[in-house]
Design an enzyme around this catalytic site. Structure first.
Site, PDB file in Angstrom:
ATOM      1  N   GLY A   1      -1.630  -9.220   3.527  1.00 62.15           N
ATOM      2  CA  GLY A   1      -2.383  -7.953   3.554  1.00 62.15           C
ATOM      3  C   GLY A   1      -3.720  -8.162   4.218  1.00 62.15           C
ATOM      4  N   ASN A   2      -4.627  -7.235   4.045  1.00 67.67           N
ATOM      5  CA  ASN A   2      -5.975  -7.414   4.591  1.00 67.67           C
ATOM      6  C   ASN A   2      -6.982  -6.701   3.685  1.00 67.67           C
ATOM      7  OD1 ASN A   2      -6.373  -4.594   5.589  1.00 67.67           O
ATOM      8  ND2 ASN A   2      -4.608  -5.141   6.862  1.00 67.67           N
ATOM      9  N   HIS A   3      -8.280  -6.840   4.021  1.00 65.22           N
ATOM     10  CA  HIS A   3      -9.329  -6.362   3.119  1.00 65.22           C
ATOM     11  C   HIS A   3      -9.665  -4.879   3.280  1.00 65.22           C
ATOM     12  CE1 HIS A   3     -10.171 -10.201   1.366  1.00 65.22           C
ATOM     13  NE2 HIS A   3     -10.302 -10.761   2.565  1.00 65.22           N
ATOM     14  N   SER A   4      -8.896  -4.130   4.047  1.00 66.94           N
ATOM     15  CA  SER A   4      -9.225  -2.710   4.236  1.00 66.94           C
ATOM     16  C   SER A   4      -9.271  -1.994   2.877  1.00 66.94           C
ATOM     17  CB  SER A   4      -8.163  -2.059   5.131  1.00 66.94           C
ATOM     18  OG  SER A   4      -8.293  -0.664   5.055  1.00 66.94           O
TER      19      SER A   4
ATOM     20  N   ALA B   1      -5.435   0.040   8.650  1.00 64.74           N
ATOM     21  CA  ALA B   1      -5.448  -1.333   9.169  1.00 64.74           C
ATOM     22  C   ALA B   1      -4.048  -1.904   8.960  1.00 64.74           C
ATOM     23  CB  ALA B   1      -6.483  -2.152   8.430  1.00 64.74           C
TER      24      ALA B   1
END
Ligand code: CTP
Length: 403
Positions: A212-215, A280
């Site tokens: 995943g990512n930090h969005s 994102a």
């Protein structure tokens, strides 16, 4: 909300304790608040708490048993600018749907001169039950505004849909309600349908792990909020975030992976006037999701990644003449050059650029610093602002944009 008169109706569910927080939020925003309760709800939260926080007496019974003084439900109906029933139990919902009035709250509902907003709360099976759906539909048909229950942990220990929207979400919905009432006459996006993608995507590695990512989703949710304030009908397709938003003109589809986001976009895009793609999206996903949790071993682990579909590019390829498409670009170098090529490659009308080189810009914070480049090669740069101010700039740009 300054000076607005909000009548809160509390029915007998465990979520009633959260109404203390809602009263505090509304009071802080300058609203006048009065509470009326069903007798059952006073088992879940003390009327004294609500009377103290709202700085008004709380209505529970039709009359005071000691003094015989009559509580006039018609007066509440005349006093309020909006009636918000939260939490709304399955029982009170059924009574509201059928016009039953065996307590003060229900009689007040029948006497209401102003609009009513409801925030249901019940166990997942009750919320999913056909009779609940039928009753909710009846109230919607009667012109009541719904703040849908959310998915999450329930008092029963079960997890699912039925949790009352959080007090912050209810307060935001009330604020939207007033905003949309105030500006009904000059709403720039009235009648426009806008699709917004927001948040990260999670690409499963196995049943418990993902890429995943930090969005945070804040940018997309703020854009949706501004679009709603301008009268648009918004389809918000969001990856996993902690955020919530409720509005009668808003539908939120919550997805996890890029593939699911693509499918949600594909099912709605042809019906839209505008698309704003702020999600994102993970560019890659594991080639296969392991069915069982991957156990550690002595060896290194290699996960093979395959490319995810480019959702924005799909929308660009399938864009009709009268549709407007906005993409985002988060670049670390050659910002303008990269964004220009993205604008053309994905067949966009404009692209919102931000760079991690700018302090306070980007992904997970509360602020952002953007520039907008449109297909006519016009470049407009904005100062560092809160994400909700940035969202206002983007929506204002859209409103004034000529294809
Ligand atoms: N986007 C999308 N689907 C993807 C990847 C990106 O819809 N699979 C959208 C984003 O929501 C954003 C825009 O495309 O609006 C830009 O995303 P970005 O990942 O920066 O663009 P890429 O073309 O993938 O370029 P690069 O990764 O080289 O920066």
């Amino acid at each position: 909300m300054h000076g607005k008169r909000i009548l809160l109706g509390i029915t007998g569910g465990i979520a009633a304790y959260k109404i203390a927080f809602l009263v505090r939020i509304l009071k802080k925003k300058g609203a006048e608040v009065k509470c009326i309760m069903t007798p059952a709800s006073s088992d879940f939260i003390s009327p004294l708490v609500l009377a103290t926080l709202s700085e008004n007496p709380v209505g529970i019974e039709f009359w005071d048993k000691k003094t015989g003084v009559w509580t006039n439900h018609v007066d509440y109906g005349l006093w309020a600018d909006v009636f918000v029933v939260a939490p709304l139990t399955a029982n009170s919902l059924a009574k509201m749907a059928t016009g039953s009035c065996d307590n003060l709250l229900l009689a007040t509902y029948l006497s209401m001169k102003c609009p009513t907003i409801i925030a249901p709360a019940m166990d997942l099976d009750m919320y999913a039950h056909p009779s609940t759906k039928r009753n909710l539909n009846q109230l919607l048909a009667d012109g009541v505004h719904l703040i849908p229950a959310e998915a999450g942990e329930l008092a029963s220990g079960l997890v699912g849909e039925g949790r009352m929207a959080e007090p912050e979400t209810i307060a935001a919905a009330i604020e939207h309600f007033f905003l949309s009432q105030n500006s009904k006459a000059n709403l720039s996006l009235k009648g426009k349908k806008v699709l917004v993608t927001a948040g990260p995507t999670y690409e499963s590695i196995d049943p418990v792990r993902f890429i995943g990512n930090h969005s945070s989703g804040k940018m997309g949710f703020s854009i949706a909020e501004q679009l709603l304030a301008e009268g648009a009908e918004v389809e918000l397709i969001s990856g996993p975030t902690k955020l919530g938003l409720a509005h009668p003109n808003l539908t939120i589809t919550r997805i996890n992976s890029a593939q699911e986001m693509l499918e949600a976009v594909q099912s709605k895009w042809s019906d839209m006037n505008i698309g704003i793609f702020s999600a994102a999206v993970a560019d890659y996903r594991p080639m296969e999701m392991a069915v069982q949790k991957i156990k550690k071993s002595e060896n290194e682990l290699t996960i093979e990644l395959v490319k995810n579909p480019d959702i924005l590019a799909w929308a660009g390829t399938n864009k009709a003449e009268n549709q407007l498409l906005v993409g985002f670009a988060l670049e670390t170098n050659n910002v303008l050059e990269n964004a220009t090529s993205k604008l053309k490659r994905k067949n966009l009308d404009m692209i919102v650029m931000n760079t991690l080189e700018d302090k306070g810009a980007g992904f997970s914070g509360d602020t952002n610093k953007i520039s907008i480049l449109d297909i006519h090669n016009k470049l407009t740069s904005f100062e560092l602002k809160s994400k909700s101010e940035v969202a206002k700039d983007i929506v204002a740009y859209l409103i004034n944009y000529h294809k």
